[in-house]
Design an enzyme around this catalytic site. Structure first.
Site, PDB file in Angstrom:
ATOM      1  N   CYS A 189      -7.483  -0.756  -6.466  1.00 55.79           N
ATOM      2  CA  CYS A 189      -7.423  -0.714  -7.931  1.00 55.79           C
ATOM      3  C   CYS A 189      -8.596   0.043  -8.534  1.00 55.79           C
ATOM      4  O   CYS A 189      -8.419   1.093  -9.127  1.00 55.79           O
ATOM      5  CB  CYS A 189      -7.380  -2.134  -8.478  1.00 55.79           C
ATOM      6  SG  CYS A 189      -5.887  -2.995  -7.985  1.00 55.79           S
TER       7      CYS A 189
HETATM    8  N1  LIG Z   1      -3.571  -5.227  -4.180  1.00 53.10           N
HETATM    9  C1  LIG Z   1      -4.122  -5.551  -5.330  1.00 53.10           C
HETATM   10  O1  LIG Z   1      -5.138  -6.241  -5.377  1.00 53.10           O
HETATM   11  C2  LIG Z   1      -3.497  -5.136  -6.648  1.00 53.10           C
HETATM   12  C3  LIG Z   1      -3.901  -5.796  -7.811  1.00 53.10           C
HETATM   13  C4  LIG Z   1      -3.325  -5.457  -9.013  1.00 53.10           C
HETATM   14  C5  LIG Z   1      -2.387  -4.417  -9.057  1.00 53.10           C
HETATM   15  N2  LIG Z   1      -2.037  -3.757  -7.912  1.00 53.10           N
HETATM   16  C6  LIG Z   1      -1.042  -2.694  -8.037  1.00 53.10           C
HETATM   17  O2  LIG Z   1       0.212  -3.190  -7.593  1.00 53.10           O
HETATM   18  C7  LIG Z   1       0.957  -2.160  -6.937  1.00 53.10           C
HETATM   19  C8  LIG Z   1       1.318  -2.588  -5.527  1.00 53.10           C
HETATM   20  O3  LIG Z   1       0.115  -2.776  -4.788  1.00 53.10           O
HETATM   21  P1  LIG Z   1       0.052  -3.588  -3.413  1.00 53.10           P
HETATM   22  O4  LIG Z   1      -1.383  -3.776  -3.107  1.00 53.10           O
HETATM   23  O5  LIG Z   1       0.966  -4.755  -3.450  1.00 53.10           O
HETATM   24  O6  LIG Z   1       0.663  -2.480  -2.420  1.00 53.10           O
HETATM   25  P2  LIG Z   1       1.073  -2.711  -0.894  1.00 53.10           P
HETATM   26  O7  LIG Z   1       0.886  -1.407  -0.214  1.00 53.10           O
HETATM   27  O8  LIG Z   1       0.418  -3.932  -0.344  1.00 53.10           O
HETATM   28  O9  LIG Z   1       2.626  -3.038  -0.986  1.00 53.10           O
HETATM   29  C9  LIG Z   1       3.588  -2.157  -1.461  1.00 53.10           C
HETATM   30  C10 LIG Z   1       4.902  -2.403  -0.724  1.00 53.10           C
HETATM   31  O10 LIG Z   1       5.892  -1.558  -1.293  1.00 53.10           O
HETATM   32  C11 LIG Z   1       6.751  -1.115  -0.254  1.00 53.10           C
HETATM   33  N3  LIG Z   1       7.472   0.062  -0.739  1.00 53.10           N
HETATM   34  C12 LIG Z   1       7.003   1.306  -0.978  1.00 53.10           C
HETATM   35  N4  LIG Z   1       7.991   2.087  -1.487  1.00 53.10           N
HETATM   36  C13 LIG Z   1       9.092   1.324  -1.565  1.00 53.10           C
HETATM   37  C14 LIG Z   1      10.431   1.547  -2.008  1.00 53.10           C
HETATM   38  N5  LIG Z   1      10.808   2.737  -2.483  1.00 53.10           N
HETATM   39  N6  LIG Z   1      11.305   0.533  -1.925  1.00 53.10           N
HETATM   40  C15 LIG Z   1      10.941  -0.674  -1.441  1.00 53.10           C
HETATM   41  N7  LIG Z   1       9.681  -0.960  -1.014  1.00 53.10           N
HETATM   42  C16 LIG Z   1       8.780   0.031  -1.083  1.00 53.10           C
HETATM   43  C17 LIG Z   1       5.796  -0.866   0.902  1.00 53.10           C
HETATM   44  O11 LIG Z   1       6.478  -0.871   2.138  1.00 53.10           O
HETATM   45  C18 LIG Z   1       4.838  -2.062   0.757  1.00 53.10           C
HETATM   46  O12 LIG Z   1       5.280  -3.185   1.485  1.00 53.10           O
HETATM   47  C19 LIG Z   1       0.083  -0.910  -7.013  1.00 53.10           C
HETATM   48  O13 LIG Z   1       0.428  -0.187  -8.160  1.00 53.10           O
HETATM   49  C20 LIG Z   1      -1.310  -1.475  -7.176  1.00 53.10           C
HETATM   50  O14 LIG Z   1      -2.168  -0.570  -7.837  1.00 53.10           O
HETATM   51  C21 LIG Z   1      -2.557  -4.116  -6.709  1.00 53.10           C
END
Ligand SMILES: NC(=O)c1ccc[n+]([C@@H]2O[C@H](COP(=O)([O-])OP(=O)(O)OC[C@H]3O[C@@H](n4cnc5c(N)ncnc54)[C@H](O)[C@@H]3O)[C@@H](O)[C@H]2O)c1
Length: 441
Positions: free
Chosen positions: A280
């Site tokens: 982030c």
């Molecule tokens: N990790 C954090 O602490 C956090 C906190 C707040 C916001 N975010 C935001 O949330 C969002 C997700 O982050 P995350 O950390 O969960 O990511 P992540 O990489 O842990 O998980 C994302 C998932 O999406 C799946 N994916 C990708 N493309 C896909 C598709 N077309 N169809 C189905 N599945 C698909 C991937 O296989 C993966 O399992 C990002 O925008 C991130 O910036 C993350």
């Protein structure tokens, strides 16, 4: 907007959401999506997660969790109760009443936003979209994405957002490893495309999240998230610059911050460190900077903060060279032991960790690098595979210098200080210990 004033297309969905009979879906089952799916299932909804990664899908279907903040016992309970499912099959979208999108939003090599995951997830939803569905984007992104990128794709088939289907943005604020503030009790900001979209999104979250905050549009909700993360990035950069200044002036920056924190108003402590990490803070402000530039406004704080924060790993490497030099040693051939490789303490996520950059720089300078991390058993940096070792006396006393990159609670700092010839502590993990071989950032 009360249920009786909702347009009829929305009324049926609103009723299903309040009765918890809606079938809800989450696209992307990572650090954000899986905790959300579990909370939806806990609220009583039949919940189906969709992910491209078949291993994640199989793990959930076996009743197990792969995210440390999500208990396997919860996944098992909701699987058994027939409320939690996972699949790789996009066709399931046509059976869903609501769809939350939680896919990654990284940066391209050029540091521009990479919306390819969002676009492909939305295209998949568009192929199966039907009237009456609610789609909510949760991935962090620049202001305007929901309206300018997501909406046109969903409307390709002729359905109109706000009339035939409903669309909102609601930023995810999960803080991995934080036991106090979880998906359930962190307030959820919601910005719908229309008041009806907002009312439906609120009804969905009301079952699983304690407090929902309405804002007037998706664009405002998108900006809220970026303000939060830019605020952190800029303040951490200030703490880092003060730390560099203090190092120059031979002042203990940790003591300064601690004393300044005694002021009951007008000061909020932020801490320096070896560099930013996670998905982030180093990334999201650059989404805002990019969009602002496109809209003709040149931001200044974001770029400066990024410059200072991303220079910290190099400062750590340079300082390490100086500390070895003080012992009459060259960095080439020196043994350096890294304590902690995750981007923050007590979590298992080493993606985007400053430890990777520090190790890369040290290897590039010819050092022999080893590491200990109770949460990360192996790591590959610049093609070099490394395995975590116990930070025991033999390992520490045979190294020339140890660097604390991540202040994991499990490390025994008095023992580390006793056994390593020099401890370069970039996190103030050794606070309270006094020994000549401790050097703090
Ligand atoms: N990790 C954090 O602490 C956090 C906190 C707040 C916001 N975010 C935001 O949330 C969002 C997700 O982050 P995350 O950390 O969960 O990511 P992540 O990489 O842990 O998980 C994302 C998932 O999406 C799946 N994916 C990708 N493309 C896909 C598709 N077309 N169809 C189905 N599945 C698909 C991937 O296989 C993966 O399992 C990002 O925008 C991130 O910036 C993350």
């Amino acid at each position: 907007m009360t249920p009786s004033t909702l347009p009829t297309t929305a009324e049926a969905l609103h009723q299903k959401l309040t009765a918890r009979t809606a079938h809800v879906g989450i696209v992307g089952l990572g650090y954000v999506g899986l905790p959300l799916a579990v909370e939806m299932a806990r609220a009583g909804f039949k919940t189906t997660g969709i992910d491209l990664d078949h291993r994640k899908v199989e793990t959930i279907m076996r009743g197990e969790s792969y995210i440390p903040d999500v208990h396997t016992r919860d996944v098992a309970e909701f699987r058994q109760a027939g409320r939690l499912f996972a699949t790789t099959d996009p066709a399931v979208v046509s059976t869903l009443d609501t769809i939350n999108i939680c896919v990654p939003t990284p940066l391209r090599k050029t540091k521009d936003p990479d919306l390819s995951y969002v676009v492909s997830a939305v295209e998949m939803i568009a192929d199966h979209l039907h009237p009456g569905q609610l789609v909510i984007l949760e991935s962090t992104t620049y202001p305007g994405t929901t309206d300018e990128v997501v909406r046109p794709i969903l409307e390709r088939g002729g359905l109109v957002a706000g009339r035939d289907f409903f669309l909102a943005f609601s930023p995810e604020r999960v803080d991995p490893g934080n036991e106090k503030w979880t998906t359930r009790n962190v307030p959820k900001v919601v910005g719908g495309l229309t008041p009806t979209c907002s009312a439906l999104a609120r009804a969905l979250y009301a079952g699983s999240i304690e407090r929902v905050i309405d804002v007037s549009s998706p664009k405002v909700a998108e900006m809220v998230k970026l303000l939060e993360n830019t605020f952190r990035s800029v303040n951490i950069a200030l703490a880092n610059e003060i730390a560099l200044m203090c190092s120059h002036m031979k002042i203990n920056v940790w003591e300064v911050i601690k004393a300044a924190s005694s002021k009951p108003f007008g000061f909020m402590p932020f801490y320096p460190g070896p560099g930013l990490g996670g998905h982030c803070i180093p990334i999201d402000p650059l989404y805002l900077e990019w969009k602002s530039k496109i809209d003709g406004f040149e931001s200044r704080f974001i770029g400066l903060a990024d410059k200072i924060n991303s220079g910290m790993p190099r400062f750590v490497a340079t300082r390490t060279m100086e500390l070895l030099n003080e012992q009459g040693k060259a960095i080439r051939g020196s043994k350096i032991h890294i304590l902690g490789v995750t981007y923050k303490k007590d979590i298992s996520d080493s993606r985007e960790s400053p430890a990777i950059e520090v190790i890369k720089l040290l290897l590039g300078l010819g050092a022999e690098v080893s590491y200990s991390d109770p949460f990360v058993s192996s790591l590959t940096v610049d093609g070099q595979a490394m395995e975590s070792v116990q930070p025991c006396r033999e390992v520490l006393s045979s190294s020339d210098l140890a660097i604390v990159i991540t202040n994991h609670t499990a490390f025994n700092y008095p023992e580390i200080v006793k056994n390593a010839p020099v401890v370069f502590d970039t996190r103030n993990a050794t606070e309270g210990l006094t020994a000549k071989n401790i050097v703090r950032l």
